[in-house]
Design an enzyme around this catalytic site. Sequence first.
Site, PDB file in Angstrom:
ATOM      1  N   SER A  41       0.816  -1.224   0.000  1.00 56.78           N
ATOM      2  CA  SER A  41       0.000   0.000   0.000  1.00 56.78           C
ATOM      3  C   SER A  41       0.847   1.270   0.000  1.00 56.78           C
ATOM      4  O   SER A  41       0.320   2.362  -0.175  1.00 56.78           O
ATOM      5  CB  SER A  41      -0.937   0.008   1.213  1.00 56.78           C
ATOM      6  OG  SER A  41      -0.205   0.030   2.424  1.00 56.78           O
ATOM      7  N   LYS A  57      -6.667   3.991   8.302  1.00 59.97           N
ATOM      8  CA  LYS A  57      -5.558   4.824   7.846  1.00 59.97           C
ATOM      9  C   LYS A  57      -5.949   6.303   7.828  1.00 59.97           C
ATOM     10  O   LYS A  57      -5.192   7.164   8.300  1.00 59.97           O
ATOM     11  CB  LYS A  57      -5.122   4.386   6.451  1.00 59.97           C
ATOM     12  CG  LYS A  57      -4.439   3.025   6.428  1.00 59.97           C
ATOM     13  CD  LYS A  57      -4.125   2.586   5.006  1.00 59.97           C
ATOM     14  CE  LYS A  57      -3.399   1.237   5.000  1.00 59.97           C
ATOM     15  NZ  LYS A  57      -3.127   0.750   3.635  1.00 59.97           N
TER      16      LYS A  57
END
EC number: 3.4.21.53
Length: 752
Positions: free
Chosen positions: A623, A666
């Site tokens: 990611s 996140k």
Amino acid sequence: MLTYNNTSEIEPLESILGQKRAIDAMEIGLRINNPAYNIYIAGESGTGKTTYAMKALDKYASQKDNHKDWCYVYNFEHPREPVAIGLKKGLGKIFKKDIEKLIETLLDELVDAFESEDFEIGKNQLIEEYEIEKDTLLKKIKKYGEEKGFKLKNSKVGMVFIPIKDEKEDEEKTDEEEQKADEEFYKVKRELESMAIQVVYKIRDLEDAAKEALLDLEEEVAKFVIDPHIELLTEKYKGYDKVKKYLANMRKDILEYVYLFYMDEEELKDKYDKEHFTKYKVNLFVDNGSDKKSSSAPVIVEMNPSPSNLFGKAEYDYYNGGVKTDFTKLIPGAVHKANGGYLVLYTDQLLRYGLSWDMLKRTIQSRKIGVDTQTSIKPESIPIDMKVILIGNNYMYNLLYNYDADFSKYFKIFVDFDNEMDKNDTNEDGITRFIALQCNKNKLKHFTYDAVQEVIKFSTRVSGDNSKLSTEFNKILEVIIEGDAYATIRGVEYVDKEDVKVAINERRKRLSRIESKMDESLENGFTLIETQGKKIGVINGLSVLNMGEYSFGRPSRITVTTSPGNKGIVNIEREVNMSGPIHNKGVLILGGYLAENFAQEFPLSINAYICFEQNYGGVDGDSATGAELYTLISSLTKIPLKQNIAVTGSMNQKGDIQVVGGIAEKVEGFYSTCKRKGLTGDQGVIIPKNNSRNLVLSDELNEAIEKGMFKIYQVERVEQALEILTDMSFDYIKKLTVDRLREFSKIKNESK
């Protein structure tokens, strides 16, 4: 959509929710009557797979009625091989009692019969006849001996003939007469001795005949007592050939040892094995007639599937320094008890016992099972008709499928429980009914409409997708129970929205010790994260930390330095063995993107060092590949990147931004960091556009976004992200990048 004020007004949920695929698979698996069509149920913990499995099994078990009682009995033909007898359920206990009653009755009646006057008369008559014949023989030989001048006398060595003294013997005889007389004497004596021997043999024959006659009389009396009872039981169990054979063999054995039935108890202990009568017992091995649910097929759940727990064992007695066992000490295992029904096992427990797994496969293949006694007795195997249900996770299923060739042969039905379901009116109503069910079942306060909506929101949050609801009902149940507790503390009648919020937040607090420590480190300046300004070769990447059942997002400072050279892109984490394979792959993808987009006219000559600063626990996942590319280009071009915008997103070699996991955590992680360091209104995150449906954010963050205090940028290409981070066009950035790489290539060539 249901309309209600609180959940006490609606019908509780009765079925499994959001698992149609799994239900269809389970139904067909239970309907197919084939030994290879056993079932493996997979799914995350808390999805309701075990609860549903037990309900489904109970339903199908109530429709089956072919299970039996099983008994082990003594094998009179081969004593070391106990015989297994299957009987209609409920009949096993009756059979056991019938045999016990038979032996008790025979013990009483045979004693009475052999102590009766008729038996004594018959016995004495046989003895008297023998004595008469014996006396007749003795008198006959005695008389004959006397006629020949000899008297019969008994001695220790048998019958002896002694000459009778005659007065004529005193007369003087000539030698010739004396010789003739001696010859006659010895001739007669030899004749009498020969006759005596014949008489002895005749007497022995008479004794044998008398004994045989007594045995015949004894057997005749015994048959007179035994046969009516045996015939009665034979008729009662005429539909069972094994029982009839067992009774016939038992009859023969009792007749052979009938004297033990009327022998004095003390004499029996002294002279004979006191356990002789054990052979006439019945071991009711599996009793399906005593259970209240005996009309249903058995559903057996074995939590500790050791070989003995699954396949039975034999108990032992210590005897003369060794061990001793017999058929009455055979103990059934879960497989024996599940015969005719269903056996439920948990995969993680089963695979702890490699032998159990191998034996289970052999049992399914052979469709029969014995008892592993590890002794000289070998019980007869029992035919098996059962369906095995393994409950585990997908990881275990894949391991077994790929590494055990037999697994796919015997477990052809895969029931896969999903951990999410579509978010629609039907499923939202289902969660509402689930709450009603748990409130009734656990005697909890019912939930108001607003409280239910908060639980549904929580379910969406757990799923991580705005279009989905979670099927991890254990997590939902925890919120229900804890919401009730906070409503009780407030002293209100129903659980309201605020109680659910408090339950969720307090639960988060209980689990967030590590997150709090990291926040404290950030506030104290120990963790270097900037949320304002611009920096060259520095970016805030976003990551998720998992602490058991709790996960939270954290920004991670990624830095890149570049110089001319031929090492390519160096992943510092990899060099020190702190990088996982997926992250390594992501870093290699950067080289492919650089080569295709910036180095088509000259060789790529670069040393680029990528590092996750203050990372002490390792890194994996792809990611951060987008963030690493942006930082790499910033280092090359000397264009600074905004520190008020954090980045997440995987990328491929063509520059497409791909979805990542944990997007909500996140985003919330960077918002929390910005909040602690001071919100400015221009802070935000860049995420993959296809992750938009996964933005299941907290109320506080949604409110901040609505007020313009925090921004979310959704991109599909790396070019879009670079323009947001630099406020420059990608064409300009590309030109600078190409120029810089060309310069590196030139420097590298000149240094040769």
